[in-house]
Design a protein around this motif. Structure first.
Motif, PDB file in Angstrom:
ATOM      1  N   TRP A   1       0.781  -1.170  -0.063  1.00  0.00           N
ATOM      2  CA  TRP A   1      -0.087  -0.005  -0.041  1.00  0.00           C
ATOM      3  C   TRP A   1       0.834   1.213   0.055  1.00  0.00           C
ATOM      4  CZ3 TRP A   1      -4.339  -1.025   4.085  1.00  0.00           C
ATOM      5  CH2 TRP A   1      -5.088  -2.198   3.697  1.00  0.00           C
ATOM      6  N   LYS A   2       2.149   1.220   0.242  1.00  0.00           N
ATOM      7  CA  LYS A   2       3.165   2.317   0.324  1.00  0.00           C
ATOM      8  C   LYS A   2       2.378   3.082   1.435  1.00  0.00           C
ATOM      9  CE  LYS A   2       4.859   2.194  -4.350  1.00  0.00           C
ATOM     10  NZ  LYS A   2       5.215   2.976  -5.658  1.00  0.00           N
ATOM     11  N   LYS A   3       2.201   4.503   1.082  1.00  0.00           N
ATOM     12  CA  LYS A   3       1.838   5.251   2.015  1.00  0.00           C
ATOM     13  C   LYS A   3       0.271   5.905   1.879  1.00  0.00           C
ATOM     14  CE  LYS A   3       6.094   7.063   3.812  1.00  0.00           C
ATOM     15  NZ  LYS A   3       7.071   7.996   3.741  1.00  0.00           N
ATOM     16  N   ARG A   4      -0.375   4.992   1.140  1.00  0.00           N
ATOM     17  CA  ARG A   4      -1.745   5.489   0.547  1.00  0.00           C
ATOM     18  C   ARG A   4      -2.799   5.526   1.661  1.00  0.00           C
ATOM     19  NH1 ARG A   4      -1.873   1.983  -4.970  1.00  0.00           N
ATOM     20  NH2 ARG A   4      -0.148   2.736  -6.135  1.00  0.00           N
ATOM     21  N   LEU A   5      -3.341   6.608   1.943  1.00  0.00           N
ATOM     22  CA  LEU A   5      -4.156   6.937   2.955  1.00  0.00           C
ATOM     23  C   LEU A   5      -5.557   7.435   2.505  1.00  0.00           C
ATOM     24  CD1 LEU A   5      -1.972   8.977   5.240  1.00  0.00           C
ATOM     25  CD2 LEU A   5      -2.427   6.629   5.693  1.00  0.00           C
TER      26      LEU A   5
ATOM     27  N   LYS B   1      -9.074   8.341   4.867  1.00  0.00           N
ATOM     28  CA  LYS B   1      -9.918   9.426   4.766  1.00  0.00           C
ATOM     29  C   LYS B   1     -11.065   9.426   4.266  1.00  0.00           C
ATOM     30  CE  LYS B   1      -5.322  12.019   3.924  1.00  0.00           C
ATOM     31  NZ  LYS B   1      -4.597  12.688   2.845  1.00  0.00           N
TER      32      LYS B   1
ATOM     33  N   GLU C   1      -3.865   7.682   9.584  1.00  0.00           N
ATOM     34  CA  GLU C   1      -2.775   6.847   9.551  1.00  0.00           C
ATOM     35  C   GLU C   1      -3.206   5.551  10.540  1.00  0.00           C
ATOM     36  OE1 GLU C   1      -1.262  10.663   8.137  1.00  0.00           O
ATOM     37  OE2 GLU C   1      -2.543  10.027   9.917  1.00  0.00           O
ATOM     38  N   GLN C   2      -3.725   5.841  11.589  1.00  0.00           N
ATOM     39  CA  GLN C   2      -4.101   4.853  12.573  1.00  0.00           C
ATOM     40  C   GLN C   2      -5.064   3.933  11.935  1.00  0.00           C
ATOM     41  OE1 GLN C   2      -5.234   7.426  15.773  1.00  0.00           O
ATOM     42  NE2 GLN C   2      -3.294   7.198  16.865  1.00  0.00           N
TER      43      GLN C   2
ATOM     44  N   GLN D   1      -5.355   3.359   8.784  1.00  0.00           N
ATOM     45  CA  GLN D   1      -4.770   2.422   7.591  1.00  0.00           C
ATOM     46  C   GLN D   1      -4.128   1.293   8.402  1.00  0.00           C
ATOM     47  OE1 GLN D   1      -0.857   3.187   6.399  1.00  0.00           O
ATOM     48  NE2 GLN D   1      -1.401   3.392   4.372  1.00  0.00           N
ATOM     49  N   ALA D   2      -3.409   1.430   9.447  1.00  0.00           N
ATOM     50  CA  ALA D   2      -2.574   0.346  10.137  1.00  0.00           C
ATOM     51  C   ALA D   2      -3.545  -0.627  10.762  1.00  0.00           C
ATOM     52  CB  ALA D   2      -1.863   0.982  11.235  1.00  0.00           C
TER      53      ALA D   2
END
Length: 312
Positions: A194-198, A202, A272-273, A275-276
């Motif tokens: 996913w890389k850093k895809r957020l 959102k 971010e949270q 996504q994790a």
């Protein structure tokens, strides 16, 4: 005379048995690269069916008394894909109760080389729950002839945070793969990429909807991408944003889509949270249900019930 000369040359200089042996050896390799074309064939069959429905809408409306011009077309297409999934992959869904009968939900799924499991899920939910799941697809697909009518009927969009959030706020279900084509091409061992895809996080927070994690068992045993030349394909993808790695397969392996418990909306969580949290939920599904290292032979055996087992 010319034909007889050619025939005589072939008989004198070519070992027919050897030629047959070579053909026999190469035939499985040929088939593995041809079978993915069957999926392309099904997609174009879908487009043709939808064109027929649109062209003859007035007659269909008069006959079926359907309010939505696409409803009869969707059910026909859904029946086609549901039948294919049942016959070719013994397709099942576990955790279907985790999808709402009404109201919004965001489905986040692991992307196989070909997202055929998503097609099956859309068909099954359409037929069982009478609900259409909206989906997000990569931009390059919308440049393929015939895809636009599929997108129009099945509510497939390129997707921005605003448009996706709007769909959910209207009470619809939406499916997104954060890894997208990148994950489809280069995740060879069921690793999330996913890389850093957020964006999806959102969307979920803005629309205030639950997130349902999804993973399909043996999706990468059905279709695989060629791993040789990975660096080259990575460079080409980075430059053109187009999937260049060849796909092979079409193996009739057992496929089961696992839908995890919904992750409820939490106003105090960051993108971010979230996504994790979603990534962990999908990885848990992978670790629980997917045999590792993955193996096409065992995935085929799992079509037989007594060979089915949990991979703890």
């Amino acid at each position: 005379m010319i034909f007889e000369g050619i025939l005589g040359y072939l008989q004198n200089h070519i070992d027919i048995d050897y030629s047959l042996w070579i053909t026999w050896c190469l035939f499985p390799l040929l088939i593995t690269f041809l079978l993915p074309l069957f999926i392309v064939f099904l997609l174009y069959m879908t487009a043709c069916m939808l064109y027929l429905k649109r062209r003859h809408w007035e007659n269909i409306k008069a006959t079926l008394q359907v309010g939505d011009k696409w409803e009869a077309a969707r059910k026909s297409v859904g029946a086609l894909w549901d039948t294919h999934g049942y016959i070719w992959h013994g397709y099942e869904i576990e955790g279907i109760e985790n999808l709402p009968d009404d109201g919004a939900a965001l489905i986040i799924y692991y992307h196989g080389a070909i997202p055929i499991d998503l097609y099956y899920l859309l068909a099954k939910i359409l037929l069982v729950k009478d609900r259409l799941i909206h989906t997000v697809a990569d931009h390059f697909l919308f440049k393929i002839p015939g895809f636009s009518i599929i997108a129009e009927c099945m509510k497939v969009i390129p997707g921005t945070v605003q448009s996706c959030s709007g769909i959910l706020k209207e009470g619809n279900m939406l499916a997104i793969s954060p890894g997208g084509v990148y994950e489809a091409q280069f995740s060879h061992h069921y690793t999330l990429m996913w890389k850093k895809r957020l964006g999806f996080a959102k969307v979920a927070l803005d629309a205030k909807v639950p997130v349902v994690p999804m993973f399909t068992e043996n999706v990468r045993e059905a279709f695989r991408t060629v791993s040789t030349g990975r660096r080259l394909f990575l460079k080409l993808y980075a430059k053109f944003k187009f999937p260049f790695a060849p796909i092979y397969g079409g193996f009739p392996v057992k496929m089961i889509t696992h839908l995890g418990k919904p992750i409820p909306y939490d106003p105090g969580i960051t993108p971010e949270q979230l996504q994790a949290k979603v990534a962990t939920a999908i990885e848990d599904l992978i670790n629980k249900h997917q045999r590792k290292p993955s193996n096409i032979f065992y995935a085929l055996l799992e079509r037989i019930p007594k060979f089915r087992k949990k991979h703890l």
